[in-house]
Design a protein around this motif. Sequence first.
Motif, short mmCIF file in Angstrom:
data_model
loop_
_atom_site.label_atom_id
_atom_site.label_comp_id
_atom_site.label_asym_id
_atom_site.label_seq_id
_atom_site.Cartn_x
_atom_site.Cartn_y
_atom_site.Cartn_z
N GLN A 156 15.16 76.71 -52.96
CA GLN A 156 15.52 75.72 -51.95
C GLN A 156 14.84 76.03 -50.61
O GLN A 156 14.42 75.11 -49.90
N ALA A 157 14.73 77.30 -50.28
CA ALA A 157 14.06 77.68 -49.03
C ALA A 157 12.60 77.26 -49.07
O ALA A 157 12.05 76.75 -48.08
N GLN A 158 11.97 77.46 -50.22
CA GLN A 158 10.56 77.06 -50.35
C GLN A 158 10.40 75.54 -50.31
O GLN A 158 9.37 75.04 -49.87
N ALA A 159 11.42 74.84 -50.77
CA ALA A 159 11.39 73.37 -50.73
C ALA A 159 11.87 72.83 -49.40
O ALA A 159 11.90 71.61 -49.19
N HIS A 160 12.23 73.74 -48.48
CA HIS A 160 12.76 73.36 -47.16
C HIS A 160 13.97 72.43 -47.32
O HIS A 160 14.09 71.44 -46.59
N GLY A 161 14.86 72.79 -48.24
CA GLY A 161 15.99 71.92 -48.51
C GLY A 161 17.28 72.68 -48.72
O GLY A 161 17.40 73.47 -49.67
N PRO A 162 18.29 72.46 -47.86
CA PRO A 162 19.62 72.99 -48.14
C PRO A 162 20.18 72.37 -49.41
O PRO A 162 19.60 71.44 -49.98
N ILE A 163 21.33 72.85 -49.85
CA ILE A 163 21.92 72.37 -51.10
C ILE A 163 23.44 72.29 -50.93
O ILE A 163 24.05 73.16 -50.29
N PHE A 164 24.03 71.26 -51.47
CA PHE A 164 25.49 71.11 -51.39
C PHE A 164 26.19 72.12 -52.29
O PHE A 164 25.68 72.50 -53.35
N TYR A 165 27.37 72.53 -51.86
CA TYR A 165 28.19 73.43 -52.68
C TYR A 165 28.35 72.88 -54.09
O TYR A 165 28.21 73.62 -55.09
N GLU A 166 28.67 71.58 -54.20
CA GLU A 166 28.92 70.98 -55.50
C GLU A 166 27.68 71.02 -56.40
O GLU A 166 27.79 71.29 -57.60
N ASP A 167 26.52 70.75 -55.83
CA ASP A 167 25.28 70.75 -56.62
C ASP A 167 24.92 72.16 -57.09
O ASP A 167 24.46 72.35 -58.22
N LEU B 280 21.98 78.11 -46.41
CA LEU B 280 21.45 76.85 -46.94
C LEU B 280 22.49 76.08 -47.73
O LEU B 280 22.27 74.90 -48.05
N VAL B 281 23.61 76.69 -48.07
CA VAL B 281 24.64 76.01 -48.84
C VAL B 281 25.55 75.25 -47.88
O VAL B 281 26.14 75.85 -46.97
N PHE C 41 13.38 78.93 -43.81
CA PHE C 41 12.22 78.28 -44.42
C PHE C 41 10.93 79.02 -44.09
O PHE C 41 10.02 79.11 -44.92
N ALA C 42 10.86 79.55 -42.88
CA ALA C 42 9.62 80.20 -42.43
C ALA C 42 9.50 81.65 -42.88
O ALA C 42 8.41 82.23 -42.80
N TYR C 43 10.57 82.23 -43.37
CA TYR C 43 10.53 83.64 -43.78
C TYR C 43 9.56 83.81 -44.95
O TYR C 43 9.70 83.17 -45.99
N PRO C 44 8.55 84.68 -44.82
CA PRO C 44 7.47 84.73 -45.84
C PRO C 44 7.69 85.71 -46.99
O PRO C 44 6.83 85.82 -47.85
N TYR C 45 8.83 86.39 -47.01
CA TYR C 45 8.97 87.49 -47.97
C TYR C 45 10.09 87.29 -48.98
O TYR C 45 10.62 88.28 -49.52
N TRP C 46 10.43 86.05 -49.27
CA TRP C 46 11.52 85.83 -50.22
C TRP C 46 11.18 86.35 -51.62
O TRP C 46 12.06 86.88 -52.31
N HIS C 47 9.94 86.23 -52.02
CA HIS C 47 9.57 86.76 -53.34
C HIS C 47 9.68 88.28 -53.37
O HIS C 47 10.06 88.87 -54.40
N ASP C 48 9.39 88.93 -52.25
CA ASP C 48 9.56 90.38 -52.17
C ASP C 48 11.04 90.74 -52.27
O ASP C 48 11.39 91.76 -52.87
N VAL C 49 11.89 89.91 -51.66
CA VAL C 49 13.33 90.15 -51.75
C VAL C 49 13.77 90.08 -53.20
O VAL C 49 14.50 90.97 -53.69
N GLN D 152 15.98 67.31 -53.65
CA GLN D 152 17.00 66.83 -52.71
C GLN D 152 17.20 65.31 -52.84
O GLN D 152 17.18 64.57 -51.86
N VAL D 153 17.39 64.89 -54.07
CA VAL D 153 17.61 63.47 -54.35
C VAL D 153 19.08 63.26 -54.70
O VAL D 153 19.62 63.94 -55.58
#
Length: 286
Positions: free
Chosen positions: A31-42, A83-84, A125-133, A274-275
Amino acid sequence: MAKTAEIATGFHGSKLYQQRARLILPILVRQAQAHGPIFYEDLAQEVGMTNPRTLNYPLGCIGDALNDLAETWDTEIPHIQALVKNQQLNMPGPGFDGFLTRHGYTWDNLKERSAIVKQYWARIFAYPYWHDVLHNLGLQQTSTGLTKLIEKAGTYGGKGEGPDHKALKEFVRNNPHLVGLKKGDATGETEHLLPSADRIDVIFDYKKRFHAVEVKPANALVDDILRGLFQCVKYRAVLAARAAYEHDDRKITGCLALGGTLPSQLIPLRNSLQVDVIEGLADQMP
Protein backbone atom coordinates in the motif's frame (compact mmCIF):
# COMPACT_ATOMS: atom_id res chain seq x y z
CA MET A 1 -1.84 2.79 20.82
CA ALA A 2 0.57 2.79 23.76
CA LYS A 3 -1.56 0.31 25.73
CA THR A 4 -1.88 -1.96 22.71
CA ALA A 5 1.87 -1.79 22.08
CA GLU A 6 2.54 -2.91 25.65
CA ILE A 7 0.47 -6.04 25.01
CA ALA A 8 1.38 -6.69 21.39
CA THR A 9 5.11 -7.16 21.74
CA GLY A 10 7.36 -9.51 19.83
CA PHE A 11 7.18 -10.15 16.12
CA HIS A 12 8.43 -13.68 15.42
CA GLY A 13 6.40 -15.53 18.00
CA SER A 14 3.66 -18.09 17.44
CA LYS A 15 0.73 -16.16 18.91
CA LEU A 16 -2.08 -15.38 16.51
CA TYR A 17 -1.56 -11.61 16.55
CA GLN A 18 2.15 -12.17 15.77
CA GLN A 19 1.32 -14.43 12.84
CA ARG A 20 -1.13 -11.83 11.58
CA ALA A 21 1.43 -9.06 11.98
CA ARG A 22 3.76 -10.96 9.65
CA LEU A 23 0.93 -11.28 7.10
CA ILE A 24 -0.06 -7.63 7.37
CA LEU A 25 3.30 -5.87 7.12
CA PRO A 26 3.96 -6.90 3.46
CA ILE A 27 0.44 -5.72 2.59
CA LEU A 28 1.13 -2.34 4.17
CA VAL A 29 4.40 -2.10 2.24
CA ARG A 30 2.43 -2.77 -0.95
CA GLN A 31 0.00 0.00 0.00
CA ALA A 32 2.87 2.38 0.72
CA GLN A 33 4.30 1.73 -2.74
CA ALA A 34 0.85 2.33 -4.23
CA HIS A 35 0.58 5.56 -2.19
CA GLY A 36 -2.70 4.30 -0.80
CA PRO A 37 -4.00 3.90 2.75
CA ILE A 38 -6.34 0.99 3.42
CA PHE A 39 -9.53 0.65 5.46
CA TYR A 40 -9.55 -1.57 8.53
CA GLU A 41 -12.36 -3.64 6.99
CA ASP A 42 -10.52 -4.19 3.69
CA LEU A 43 -7.29 -5.19 5.42
CA ALA A 44 -9.13 -7.57 7.72
CA GLN A 45 -10.87 -9.18 4.74
CA GLU A 46 -7.58 -9.65 2.91
CA VAL A 47 -5.97 -11.51 5.80
CA GLY A 48 -9.10 -13.49 6.65
CA MET A 49 -10.06 -11.73 9.89
CA THR A 50 -13.75 -11.46 10.72
CA ASN A 51 -13.42 -8.63 13.25
CA PRO A 52 -11.45 -5.56 12.09
CA ARG A 53 -11.23 -4.27 15.66
CA THR A 54 -8.78 -7.01 16.56
CA LEU A 55 -6.30 -5.52 14.07
CA ASN A 56 -5.05 -3.27 16.88
CA TYR A 57 -2.92 -6.08 18.28
CA PRO A 58 -1.05 -7.10 15.10
CA LEU A 59 -0.67 -3.40 14.19
CA GLY A 60 0.79 -2.71 17.60
CA CYS A 61 3.11 -5.68 17.09
CA ILE A 62 4.28 -4.15 13.79
CA GLY A 63 4.94 -0.84 15.51
CA ASP A 64 7.01 -2.62 18.16
CA ALA A 65 9.05 -4.41 15.46
CA LEU A 66 9.71 -1.15 13.61
CA ASN A 67 10.84 0.52 16.83
CA ASP A 68 13.31 -2.30 17.50
CA LEU A 69 14.63 -2.21 13.95
CA ALA A 70 14.97 1.58 14.03
CA GLU A 71 17.03 1.27 17.21
CA THR A 72 19.25 -1.36 15.58
CA TRP A 73 19.73 0.76 12.46
CA ASP A 74 20.04 3.97 14.50
CA THR A 75 17.59 5.73 12.20
CA GLU A 76 13.91 6.55 12.18
CA ILE A 77 11.48 4.26 10.36
CA PRO A 78 7.99 5.69 9.73
CA HIS A 79 5.21 3.77 11.43
CA ILE A 80 3.58 2.21 8.41
CA GLN A 81 0.55 1.07 10.41
CA ALA A 82 -0.68 4.68 10.14
CA LEU A 83 -1.90 3.71 6.65
CA VAL A 84 -4.78 1.76 8.19
CA LYS A 85 -7.79 4.07 8.39
CA ASN A 86 -11.40 3.95 9.51
CA GLN A 87 -14.54 4.59 7.48
CA GLN A 88 -15.85 7.39 9.69
CA LEU A 89 -13.02 9.91 9.36
CA ASN A 90 -11.00 8.35 6.52
CA MET A 91 -8.06 8.56 8.91
CA PRO A 92 -6.27 6.33 11.45
CA GLY A 93 -8.28 5.84 14.61
CA PRO A 94 -7.66 7.80 17.83
CA GLY A 95 -5.34 5.04 19.00
CA PHE A 96 -2.66 6.58 16.77
CA ASP A 97 -2.88 9.96 18.51
CA GLY A 98 -0.51 8.90 21.28
CA PHE A 99 2.20 8.12 18.75
CA LEU A 100 1.71 11.50 17.04
CA THR A 101 1.87 13.47 20.28
CA ARG A 102 4.99 11.60 21.43
CA HIS A 103 6.64 12.72 18.19
CA GLY A 104 5.79 16.36 18.77
CA TYR A 105 2.64 16.72 16.68
CA THR A 106 -0.16 18.90 18.07
CA TRP A 107 -3.53 19.93 16.71
CA ASP A 108 -6.62 21.80 17.83
CA ASN A 109 -9.29 20.27 15.59
CA LEU A 110 -10.01 17.41 13.17
CA LYS A 111 -8.97 19.47 10.15
CA GLU A 112 -5.51 20.04 11.59
CA ARG A 113 -5.24 16.37 12.59
CA SER A 114 -6.17 15.36 9.05
CA ALA A 115 -3.43 17.57 7.62
CA ILE A 116 -0.87 16.08 10.03
CA VAL A 117 -1.86 12.52 9.13
CA LYS A 118 -1.59 13.27 5.40
CA GLN A 119 1.90 14.70 5.98
CA TYR A 120 2.82 11.53 7.84
CA TRP A 121 1.40 9.39 5.04
CA ALA A 122 3.65 11.28 2.63
CA ARG A 123 6.66 10.32 4.77
CA ILE A 124 5.62 6.68 4.63
CA PHE A 125 5.19 6.81 0.84
CA ALA A 126 8.58 8.47 0.39
CA TYR A 127 10.51 6.08 2.65
CA PRO A 128 12.87 4.18 0.29
CA TYR A 129 13.79 1.18 2.42
CA TRP A 130 10.59 -0.79 2.91
CA HIS A 131 11.99 -3.78 1.05
CA ASP A 132 15.01 -3.71 3.36
CA VAL A 133 12.63 -3.70 6.32
CA LEU A 134 10.85 -6.78 4.98
CA HIS A 135 14.12 -8.55 4.26
CA ASN A 136 15.50 -7.80 7.70
CA LEU A 137 12.36 -9.20 9.32
CA GLY A 138 12.48 -12.33 7.16
CA LEU A 139 9.41 -11.44 5.08
CA GLN A 140 8.64 -11.50 1.36
CA GLN A 141 6.74 -9.02 -0.80
CA THR A 142 3.07 -9.74 -1.42
CA SER A 143 2.30 -12.26 -4.14
CA THR A 144 1.88 -11.12 -7.75
CA GLY A 145 -0.05 -14.24 -8.69
CA LEU A 146 -2.52 -12.33 -10.85
CA THR A 147 0.04 -11.50 -13.55
CA LYS A 148 -1.29 -14.02 -16.08
CA LEU A 149 -4.88 -13.04 -15.42
CA ILE A 150 -4.00 -9.36 -15.86
CA GLU A 151 -2.29 -10.16 -19.18
CA LYS A 152 -5.34 -12.14 -20.28
CA ALA A 153 -7.65 -9.29 -19.34
CA GLY A 154 -5.63 -6.96 -21.55
CA THR A 155 -6.42 -9.06 -24.64
CA TYR A 156 -10.18 -8.54 -24.30
CA GLY A 157 -11.78 -7.68 -27.63
CA GLY A 158 -15.30 -6.85 -26.47
CA LYS A 159 -18.45 -8.93 -26.74
CA GLY A 160 -21.18 -6.32 -26.64
CA GLU A 161 -23.67 -5.59 -23.90
CA GLY A 162 -25.89 -8.37 -22.59
CA PRO A 163 -29.37 -7.93 -21.09
CA ASP A 164 -28.15 -8.50 -17.52
CA HIS A 165 -25.56 -5.76 -17.85
CA LYS A 166 -28.07 -3.34 -19.35
CA ALA A 167 -30.64 -4.05 -16.64
CA LEU A 168 -28.09 -3.58 -13.85
CA LYS A 169 -26.92 -0.28 -15.34
CA GLU A 170 -30.48 1.04 -15.32
CA PHE A 171 -30.97 -0.16 -11.77
CA VAL A 172 -27.79 1.64 -10.64
CA ARG A 173 -28.76 4.78 -12.56
CA ASN A 174 -32.07 4.96 -10.72
CA ASN A 175 -30.69 4.07 -7.28
CA PRO A 176 -27.71 6.30 -6.50
CA HIS A 177 -27.92 5.51 -2.78
CA LEU A 178 -26.80 1.94 -3.54
CA VAL A 179 -23.46 3.07 -5.02
CA GLY A 180 -22.11 5.47 -2.43
CA LEU A 181 -24.49 8.40 -2.80
CA LYS A 182 -27.46 9.61 -0.75
CA LYS A 183 -31.04 8.46 -0.92
CA GLY A 184 -33.02 11.04 -2.86
CA ASP A 185 -30.06 12.19 -4.99
CA ALA A 186 -30.83 12.76 -8.67
CA THR A 187 -30.66 9.81 -11.03
CA GLY A 188 -27.62 9.30 -13.20
CA GLU A 189 -26.75 9.11 -16.88
CA THR A 190 -25.61 5.99 -18.71
CA GLU A 191 -22.87 5.69 -21.33
CA HIS A 192 -21.08 8.93 -20.44
CA LEU A 193 -18.43 9.64 -23.08
CA LEU A 194 -14.95 10.66 -21.93
CA PRO A 195 -12.32 12.58 -23.95
CA SER A 196 -10.38 9.29 -24.09
CA ALA A 197 -13.32 7.79 -26.05
CA ASP A 198 -14.13 5.49 -23.12
CA ARG A 199 -17.72 5.29 -21.96
CA ILE A 200 -18.57 5.18 -18.27
CA ASP A 201 -21.49 2.86 -17.56
CA VAL A 202 -23.20 5.29 -15.17
CA ILE A 203 -22.25 8.82 -14.18
CA PHE A 204 -23.78 11.01 -11.48
CA ASP A 205 -23.07 14.63 -12.38
CA TYR A 206 -23.82 16.84 -9.37
CA LYS A 207 -22.98 20.38 -8.37
CA LYS A 208 -20.29 19.34 -5.89
CA ARG A 209 -19.49 15.80 -7.00
CA PHE A 210 -18.79 13.72 -10.07
CA HIS A 211 -19.33 10.02 -9.34
CA ALA A 212 -18.42 7.38 -11.95
CA VAL A 213 -19.69 3.81 -11.74
CA GLU A 214 -18.42 0.82 -13.70
CA VAL A 215 -21.02 -1.96 -13.72
CA LYS A 216 -20.48 -5.71 -13.99
CA PRO A 217 -23.43 -8.15 -13.92
CA ALA A 218 -23.70 -11.17 -11.65
CA ASN A 219 -22.58 -13.49 -14.46
CA ALA A 220 -19.35 -11.54 -15.15
CA LEU A 221 -16.22 -13.68 -15.27
CA VAL A 222 -13.27 -12.99 -13.02
CA ASP A 223 -11.16 -11.48 -15.81
CA ASP A 224 -14.01 -9.10 -16.71
CA ILE A 225 -14.28 -7.99 -13.08
CA LEU A 226 -10.51 -7.50 -13.01
CA ARG A 227 -10.86 -5.26 -16.07
CA GLY A 228 -13.53 -3.34 -14.22
CA LEU A 229 -11.11 -2.56 -11.40
CA PHE A 230 -8.59 -1.13 -13.84
CA GLN A 231 -11.32 0.73 -15.71
CA CYS A 232 -12.21 2.51 -12.48
CA VAL A 233 -8.59 3.63 -12.13
CA LYS A 234 -8.61 4.92 -15.71
CA TYR A 235 -11.88 6.79 -15.27
CA ARG A 236 -10.61 8.51 -12.14
CA ALA A 237 -7.43 9.62 -13.91
CA VAL A 238 -9.20 10.93 -17.01
CA LEU A 239 -11.89 12.72 -15.02
CA ALA A 240 -9.27 14.30 -12.74
CA ALA A 241 -7.20 15.45 -15.73
CA ARG A 242 -10.24 16.97 -17.43
CA ALA A 243 -11.34 18.65 -14.21
CA ALA A 244 -7.89 20.17 -13.67
CA TYR A 245 -7.86 21.60 -17.18
CA GLU A 246 -11.38 23.00 -16.83
CA HIS A 247 -10.73 24.41 -13.32
CA ASP A 248 -13.50 22.18 -12.03
CA ASP A 249 -12.98 21.67 -8.29
CA ARG A 250 -15.78 19.19 -7.76
CA LYS A 251 -15.00 16.03 -5.83
CA ILE A 252 -14.32 13.11 -8.20
CA THR A 253 -15.24 9.66 -6.92
CA GLY A 254 -16.17 6.32 -8.38
CA CYS A 255 -16.77 2.66 -7.72
CA LEU A 256 -17.18 -0.76 -9.27
CA ALA A 257 -20.77 -2.01 -8.92
CA LEU A 258 -21.16 -5.78 -9.05
CA GLY A 259 -24.31 -7.76 -9.51
CA GLY A 260 -22.53 -10.60 -7.72
CA THR A 261 -19.56 -10.72 -5.37
CA LEU A 262 -15.91 -9.84 -5.78
CA PRO A 263 -13.81 -12.99 -6.36
CA SER A 264 -11.56 -13.53 -3.35
CA GLN A 265 -8.41 -13.58 -5.48
CA LEU A 266 -9.11 -9.98 -6.53
CA ILE A 267 -9.30 -8.58 -2.98
CA PRO A 268 -5.56 -7.68 -2.86
CA LEU A 269 -5.83 -5.96 -6.25
CA ARG A 270 -8.90 -4.01 -5.13
CA ASN A 271 -7.01 -2.84 -2.06
CA SER A 272 -3.87 -1.94 -4.00
CA LEU A 273 -5.80 0.01 -6.65
CA GLN A 274 -7.96 1.65 -3.96
CA VAL A 275 -11.22 0.99 -5.78
CA ASP A 276 -14.49 0.98 -3.88
CA VAL A 277 -16.47 -2.13 -4.76
CA ILE A 278 -20.24 -2.45 -4.18
CA GLU A 279 -21.37 -6.08 -4.21
CA GLY A 280 -24.60 -8.06 -4.44
CA LEU A 281 -26.71 -5.54 -6.35
CA ALA A 282 -28.53 -8.16 -8.43
CA ASP A 283 -30.13 -9.46 -5.23
CA GLN A 284 -31.65 -6.03 -4.62
CA MET A 285 -33.21 -5.67 -8.06
CA PRO A 286 -36.99 -6.07 -8.35
